[in-house]
Scaffold this motif. Sequence first.
Motif, PDB file in Angstrom:
ATOM      1  N   GLY A  71       1.085  -1.309  -0.177  1.00 32.00           N
ATOM      2  CA  GLY A  71      -0.272   0.149  -0.350  1.00 32.00           C
ATOM      3  C   GLY A  71       0.991   1.100  -0.391  1.00 32.00           C
ATOM      4  N   ASN A  72      -0.110   2.578   0.182  1.00 28.81           N
ATOM      5  CA  ASN A  72       0.906   3.712   0.031  1.00 28.81           C
ATOM      6  C   ASN A  72       1.763   3.607   0.982  1.00 28.81           C
ATOM      7  N   LYS A  73       1.446   3.896   2.076  1.00 30.59           N
ATOM      8  CA  LYS A  73       2.133   4.371   3.063  1.00 30.59           C
ATOM      9  C   LYS A  73       3.581   3.040   2.987  1.00 30.59           C
ATOM     10  N   VAL A  74       3.625   2.295   2.751  1.00 28.50           N
ATOM     11  CA  VAL A  74       4.940   1.129   2.183  1.00 28.50           C
ATOM     12  C   VAL A  74       5.718   2.128   1.443  1.00 28.50           C
ATOM     13  N   ARG A  75       5.294   2.667   0.544  1.00 30.68           N
ATOM     14  CA  ARG A  75       6.088   3.373  -0.253  1.00 30.68           C
ATOM     15  C   ARG A  75       6.607   5.471   0.616  1.00 30.68           C
ATOM     16  N   LYS A  76       5.822   5.798   1.205  1.00 32.02           N
ATOM     17  CA  LYS A  76       6.220   6.152   1.947  1.00 32.02           C
ATOM     18  C   LYS A  76       7.237   6.485   2.614  1.00 32.02           C
ATOM     19  N   LEU A  77       7.054   4.774   3.882  1.00 36.87           N
ATOM     20  CA  LEU A  77       8.718   4.957   4.641  1.00 36.87           C
ATOM     21  C   LEU A  77       9.468   4.509   4.551  1.00 36.87           C
ATOM     22  N   GLN A 102      -9.232   0.850  12.117  1.00 35.16           N
ATOM     23  CA  GLN A 102      -8.412   0.074  11.150  1.00 35.16           C
ATOM     24  C   GLN A 102      -7.523   0.678  10.085  1.00 35.16           C
ATOM     25  N   SER A 103      -6.920   1.461  10.492  1.00 30.36           N
ATOM     26  CA  SER A 103      -5.938   2.320  10.493  1.00 30.36           C
ATOM     27  C   SER A 103      -4.822   0.957   9.391  1.00 30.36           C
ATOM     28  N   ASN A 104      -4.460   1.131   7.610  1.00 30.35           N
ATOM     29  CA  ASN A 104      -3.915   0.663   7.214  1.00 30.35           C
ATOM     30  C   ASN A 104      -2.546   1.389   6.952  1.00 30.35           C
ATOM     31  N   HIS A 105      -1.855   2.608   7.950  1.00 28.63           N
ATOM     32  CA  HIS A 105      -0.943   3.210   7.550  1.00 28.63           C
ATOM     33  C   HIS A 105      -0.361   2.358   9.269  1.00 28.63           C
ATOM     34  N   THR A 106      -1.032   2.072  10.201  1.00 28.09           N
ATOM     35  CA  THR A 106      -0.310   1.549  11.227  1.00 28.09           C
ATOM     36  C   THR A 106      -0.196   0.564  11.164  1.00 28.09           C
ATOM     37  N   ALA A 138       0.220  10.396  11.510  1.00 28.03           N
ATOM     38  CA  ALA A 138      -0.497  10.585  10.272  1.00 28.03           C
ATOM     39  C   ALA A 138      -0.192  10.081   9.916  1.00 28.03           C
ATOM     40  N   GLY A 139      -0.668   8.834   9.092  1.00 28.07           N
ATOM     41  CA  GLY A 139      -0.352   8.474   7.227  1.00 28.07           C
ATOM     42  C   GLY A 139       1.115   9.157   6.269  1.00 28.07           C
ATOM     43  N   ALA A 140       2.522   9.137   7.712  1.00 28.80           N
ATOM     44  CA  ALA A 140       3.572   9.470   6.901  1.00 28.80           C
ATOM     45  C   ALA A 140       3.509  10.841   6.739  1.00 28.80           C
ATOM     46  N   SER A 170      -7.333  11.653  -0.927  1.00 30.44           N
ATOM     47  CA  SER A 170      -6.364  12.170  -0.252  1.00 30.44           C
ATOM     48  C   SER A 170      -7.045  12.682   1.303  1.00 30.44           C
ATOM     49  N   VAL A 171      -6.142  12.156   2.222  1.00 31.79           N
ATOM     50  CA  VAL A 171      -6.977  12.658   3.831  1.00 31.79           C
ATOM     51  C   VAL A 171      -5.536  13.407   4.875  1.00 31.79           C
ATOM     52  N   THR A 172      -4.774  13.027   4.718  1.00 32.31           N
ATOM     53  CA  THR A 172      -3.471  13.381   6.070  1.00 32.31           C
ATOM     54  C   THR A 172      -2.584  13.779   4.388  1.00 32.31           C
ATOM     55  N   GLY A 173      -2.651  13.549   3.086  1.00 31.90           N
ATOM     56  CA  GLY A 173      -2.273  14.780   1.814  1.00 31.90           C
ATOM     57  C   GLY A 173      -1.248  14.114   1.171  1.00 31.90           C
ATOM     58  N   SER A 174      -0.021  13.331   1.578  1.00 36.30           N
ATOM     59  CA  SER A 174       1.306  13.598   1.407  1.00 36.30           C
ATOM     60  C   SER A 174       1.456  12.746   0.106  1.00 36.30           C
ATOM     61  N   SER A 175       0.139  11.841  -0.247  1.00 36.74           N
ATOM     62  CA  SER A 175       0.776  11.077  -1.603  1.00 36.74           C
ATOM     63  C   SER A 175      -0.233  11.961  -2.686  1.00 36.74           C
ATOM     64  N   HIS A 176      -0.930  12.487  -1.851  1.00 36.54           N
ATOM     65  CA  HIS A 176      -1.619  13.371  -3.388  1.00 36.54           C
ATOM     66  C   HIS A 176      -0.311  14.713  -3.446  1.00 36.54           C
ATOM     67  N   VAL A 216     -13.518   2.727   3.217  1.00 34.91           N
ATOM     68  CA  VAL A 216     -12.625   4.052   3.345  1.00 34.91           C
ATOM     69  C   VAL A 216     -12.388   5.183   2.876  1.00 34.91           C
ATOM     70  N   TYR A 217     -11.759   4.878   2.164  1.00 29.23           N
ATOM     71  CA  TYR A 217     -10.508   5.647   1.269  1.00 29.23           C
ATOM     72  C   TYR A 217     -10.461   5.424  -0.343  1.00 29.23           C
ATOM     73  N   GLU A 218     -10.053   4.260  -0.688  1.00 28.48           N
ATOM     74  CA  GLU A 218     -10.273   3.712  -2.492  1.00 28.48           C
ATOM     75  C   GLU A 218     -12.278   4.247  -3.145  1.00 28.48           C
ATOM     76  N   GLY A 219     -12.720   3.136  -2.335  1.00 32.88           N
ATOM     77  CA  GLY A 219     -14.178   3.456  -2.694  1.00 32.88           C
ATOM     78  C   GLY A 219     -14.309   4.356  -3.131  1.00 32.88           C
ATOM     79  N   LEU A 242      -4.894   2.732  -3.687  1.00 28.47           N
ATOM     80  CA  LEU A 242      -3.656   2.917  -2.312  1.00 28.47           C
ATOM     81  C   LEU A 242      -3.585   2.189  -1.840  1.00 28.47           C
ATOM     82  N   GLY A 243      -4.350   1.029  -1.480  1.00 21.82           N
ATOM     83  CA  GLY A 243      -4.503  -0.297  -0.996  1.00 21.82           C
ATOM     84  C   GLY A 243      -5.966  -0.273   0.211  1.00 21.82           C
ATOM     85  N   GLY A 244      -5.805  -0.398   1.300  1.00 29.05           N
ATOM     86  CA  GLY A 244      -6.457  -0.720   1.974  1.00 29.05           C
ATOM     87  C   GLY A 244      -7.799  -1.240   1.972  1.00 29.05           C
ATOM     88  N   GLN A 245      -7.542  -2.443   1.442  1.00 27.37           N
ATOM     89  CA  GLN A 245      -8.865  -4.055   1.683  1.00 27.37           C
ATOM     90  C   GLN A 245      -8.595  -4.471   2.755  1.00 27.37           C
TER      91      GLN A 245
END
Length: 338
Positions: free
Chosen positions: A51-57, A79-83, A162-164, A199-205, A295-298, A324-327
């Motif tokens: 997911g997107n957080k692995v790319r950021k991390l 249910q955070s994907n980020h954590t 949050a969300g890196a 877009s939520v915490t915004g760094s992917s966007h 929550v996100y991709e939908g 970006l993931g989330g499933q």
Amino acid sequence: VKLRSIPKESFLFGPSPIQSLPRLSKVLSPDGGVKIYAKRDDCNSGLAYGGNKVRKLEYLVADAKKQGCDTLVSVGGVQSNHTRAVTAVATASGMKAVTVQEKWVPIDPPLYDKTGNILLSRLMGGDVRLNQEGFHIGHKEATKEAMDSVKANGGKPYYVPAGASDHELGGLGFTNFVVELAEQEASMNIFFDTLIVCSVTGSSHAGLIVGAVAEGKGRKIIGIDASGKPVETKAQVSRIARNTAALLDPKLEIPDSAIILDERFHEGIYGIPGPSTIAAMKTAAQTDAVITDPVYEGKSMAGMIQLVKEGAIKPGSNVLYVHLGGQPALNAYSSYFE
Ligand SMILES: Cc1ncc(COP(=O)(O)O)c(CNC2(C(=O)O)CC2)c1O
């Protein structure tokens, strides 16, 4: 050039796959005017569903290692994907993870705090700490307490917001995504003029915006807000984009026109799907078997569907849905699909 000089870990399989979505394209653009593809960052890594957080991390963990830290500390909803991703990259790097999981979503469906992402974090041995604090994309008090507790136990903690996202290195992952995309486009002999991203915490966007402005090919980045607080999200996207640009090239200006956030699809609240989200999830699943989350991709899928249907995306466009993931969180929302 500067980007390549910034240290990063290698958590990804390689470039995330780009997939044509012929049946979804046919439904949304019957005359074939608009072609839809997806870049599958939900399939980008072997670390606990990626997911997107692995790319950021990749950038933040390299920084944590440079500082000699042994524990990643972060925050998200139950249910955070980020954590879950923080726990995964920490574990895979021989580090510990402490994740503060807050009541960001005011619902309590069956197994909500037992299944999906939080189950994965526990399975990986994460130190999962639940509290009743509400949703906000900013820095949270409880993470400070968690940092102090790690220090009190002799650990050396590294704070991941949050969300890196609201971090000096937060925008680099998705700036690099654009470099990766351009290389794939060259070999595919195609150009994706429009990217759709949740877009939520915004760094992917924000990272995508920096990459698009830097490459100067007129690529349009459309963020779909899923925070339900678009003013805060847009401000954070703008701040991260400009900070990331300044880090990479002080001459790189991010015009306001490059920061596009569509506020029509959050359904009024973070973390709860409404009719348009559920309908979009079913459309994607029942055309090209693309699985999105409530929550996100939908919500970004709902955005893309509407933008194509209303003609906001001109004929001849190649649209890239940034998945970006989330499933995993789907399992905590099964009651919405009965
Ligand atoms: C699957 C998925 N898609 C899009 C996003 C939004 O990304 P940004 O936070 O970079 O804007 C998330 C974030 N999730 C957060 C989390 O805690 O999981 C940071 C909010 C996401 O998980």
